[in-house]
Design a protein around this motif. Structure first.
Motif, PDB file in Angstrom:
ATOM      1  N   ASP A   1      16.734  24.670  23.882  1.00 39.18           N
ATOM      2  CA  ASP A   1      17.022  23.251  23.655  1.00 39.18           C
ATOM      3  C   ASP A   1      17.064  22.816  22.196  1.00 39.18           C
ATOM      4  O   ASP A   1      16.628  21.706  21.858  1.00 39.18           O
TER       5      ASP A   1
ATOM      6  N   GLN B   1      19.140  21.342  20.383  1.00 36.88           N
ATOM      7  CA  GLN B   1      20.358  20.552  20.483  1.00 36.88           C
ATOM      8  C   GLN B   1      20.155  19.207  19.809  1.00 36.88           C
ATOM      9  O   GLN B   1      19.026  18.773  19.567  1.00 36.88           O
TER      10      GLN B   1
ATOM     11  N   PHE C   1      20.542   8.715  26.538  1.00 38.70           N
ATOM     12  CA  PHE C   1      21.062   9.913  25.889  1.00 38.70           C
ATOM     13  C   PHE C   1      22.275   9.580  25.019  1.00 38.70           C
ATOM     14  O   PHE C   1      23.197   8.908  25.471  1.00 38.70           O
TER      15      PHE C   1
ATOM     16  N   ARG D   1      19.706  23.013  33.883  1.00 36.30           N
ATOM     17  CA  ARG D   1      19.663  21.643  34.375  1.00 36.30           C
ATOM     18  C   ARG D   1      18.263  21.249  34.824  1.00 36.30           C
ATOM     19  O   ARG D   1      18.073  20.383  35.661  1.00 36.30           O
TER      20      ARG D   1
ATOM     21  N   ASP E   1      26.404  13.052  22.105  1.00 37.59           N
ATOM     22  CA  ASP E   1      26.388  14.455  21.662  1.00 37.59           C
ATOM     23  C   ASP E   1      25.025  15.126  21.869  1.00 37.59           C
ATOM     24  O   ASP E   1      24.766  16.178  21.304  1.00 37.59           O
ATOM     25  N   TRP E   2      24.165  14.558  22.689  1.00 38.05           N
ATOM     26  CA  TRP E   2      22.793  15.055  22.804  1.00 38.05           C
ATOM     27  C   TRP E   2      22.718  16.483  23.313  1.00 38.05           C
ATOM     28  O   TRP E   2      21.773  17.197  23.024  1.00 38.05           O
ATOM     29  N   THR E   3      23.695  16.969  24.065  1.00 29.21           N
ATOM     30  CA  THR E   3      23.647  18.325  24.622  1.00 29.21           C
ATOM     31  C   THR E   3      24.165  19.388  23.660  1.00 29.21           C
ATOM     32  O   THR E   3      23.955  20.572  23.890  1.00 29.21           O
ATOM     33  N   GLU E   4      24.836  18.986  22.587  1.00 32.14           N
ATOM     34  CA  GLU E   4      25.433  19.941  21.662  1.00 32.14           C
ATOM     35  C   GLU E   4      24.353  20.643  20.832  1.00 32.14           C
ATOM     36  O   GLU E   4      23.421  20.010  20.346  1.00 32.14           O
TER      37      GLU E   4
ATOM     38  N   THR F   1      23.463  27.146  29.908  1.00 32.96           N
ATOM     39  CA  THR F   1      23.166  25.733  30.141  1.00 32.96           C
ATOM     40  C   THR F   1      22.282  25.640  31.371  1.00 32.96           C
ATOM     41  O   THR F   1      22.600  26.202  32.420  1.00 32.96           O
TER      42      THR F   1
ATOM     43  N   ASN G   1      20.746  25.389  26.237  1.00 38.51           N
ATOM     44  CA  ASN G   1      20.690  23.934  26.126  1.00 38.51           C
ATOM     45  C   ASN G   1      20.521  23.345  27.516  1.00 38.51           C
ATOM     46  O   ASN G   1      20.720  24.024  28.516  1.00 38.51           O
ATOM     47  N   VAL G   2      20.114  22.092  27.554  1.00 37.93           N
ATOM     48  CA  VAL G   2      20.001  21.379  28.816  1.00 37.93           C
ATOM     49  C   VAL G   2      21.094  20.320  28.835  1.00 37.93           C
ATOM     50  O   VAL G   2      21.350  19.661  27.826  1.00 37.93           O
ATOM     51  N   ALA G   3      21.785  20.217  29.961  1.00 37.63           N
ATOM     52  CA  ALA G   3      22.871  19.245  30.090  1.00 37.63           C
ATOM     53  C   ALA G   3      23.041  18.883  31.552  1.00 37.63           C
ATOM     54  O   ALA G   3      22.614  19.628  32.444  1.00 37.63           O
TER      55      ALA G   3
END
Length: 188
Positions: A15, A17, A80, A102, A83-86, A100, A55-57
Motif C-alpha cells: 500500500d 500509494q 478517497f 480488496r 488518485d488514491w490507489t496509484e 491489487t 495496492n488496495v483499490a
C-alpha cells in the motif's frame, strides 16, 4: 545480518500509494517509508530478486469491498482522492509485479501466492503501510501459506507509535524475523 538467497526471496511492499503515504503516520513519516522502500527495492532488483508492489483499490461503487458489520469503519476523512490507489511516483520498476487487493491482506482473493510459487520463492521480505493492518495481515497470510517471513521494521509505519511497537515486538516475532532493511543481505 540476515542473509537471503535472491533466487528464493521476494520483496513485497504493501500500500505505498498516493492516498495512503500522505496520511499522518507514526513512528515514521510516509515520505521516509517511500524513500527507504525505493532503496530496498533497488537492492532487490540489482540482486535479481523479485519486487512485488501491492495496492488496495475498489470499484467505483465499492461493490468489491468487504462489507462486514464492524464497530469502526476505515475510511479517510473527506473520502478517497481520485488518485488514491496509484503507487507513489518513482517506486515501480519495469519488471516489478503488481498485485491489487480488496482487503487488508495481500494473499486472500489475489494471485500473490501463485506468482510467488511459480518463481520458486520461499521467503518474503515485507514492508509498507500500515504496519498493523495491511503488513500484518499479509505477514499472517504468508506464515499460514508456509513462507519464511522477514519484516523490515524501518520500512513500515502505522498511525501511532504504540500500534507499531505492539506489532513489531509482540506479533511479528511469532510470524517471522524482525530486522531492519540495512541488515538484509541478498547473497547467492
Amino acid at each position: 545480518m540476515i542473509s537471503l538467497p535472491p533466487t528464493r526471496t521476494a520483496l513485497v511492499l504493501i500500500d505505498l500509494q498516493k492516498g495512503i503515504t500522505g496520511l499522518p503516520l507514526a513512528p515514521i513519516p510516509g515520505a521516509t517509508i517511500v524513500e527507504r522502500s525505493k532503496e530496498l527495492a533497488a537492492r532487490f532488483r540489482a540482486a535479481g530478486a523479485p519486487v512485488i508492489l501491492v495496492n488496495v483499490a475498489f470499484a467505483p461503487d465499492f461493490a468489491d469491498a468487504v462489507h462486514a458489520v464492524v464497530d469502526r469503519s476505515f475510511s479517510p476523512p473527506g473520502g478517497f482522492a481520485p488518485d488514491w490507489t496509484e503507487l507513489v511516483d518513482g517506486l515501480a520498476g519495469p519488471n516489478d509485479l503488481r498485485i491489487t487487493k480488496r482487503q487488508w491482506g495481500a494473499f486472500y482473493g489475489t494471485d500473490l501466492d501463485l506468482q510467488l510459487r511459480r518463481r520458486g520463492i520461499t521467503t518474503i521480505v515485507l514492508g509498507g503501510i500500515a504496519t498493523n493492518l495491511g503488513v500484518e495481515s499479509t505477514a499472517r497470510g504468508a506464515h499460514e501459506h508456509g513462507y519464511n517471513v522477514v519484516l523490515a521494521e524501518d520500512v513500515m509505519s502505522t498511525f501511532t507509535e504504540e500500534m507499531q511497537r505492539f506489532a513489531c515486538e509482540e506479533i511479528f516475532p511469532r510470524l517471522g524475523r524482525v530486522t531492519t532493511s540495512e541488515a538484509i543481505a541478498l547473497d547467492a
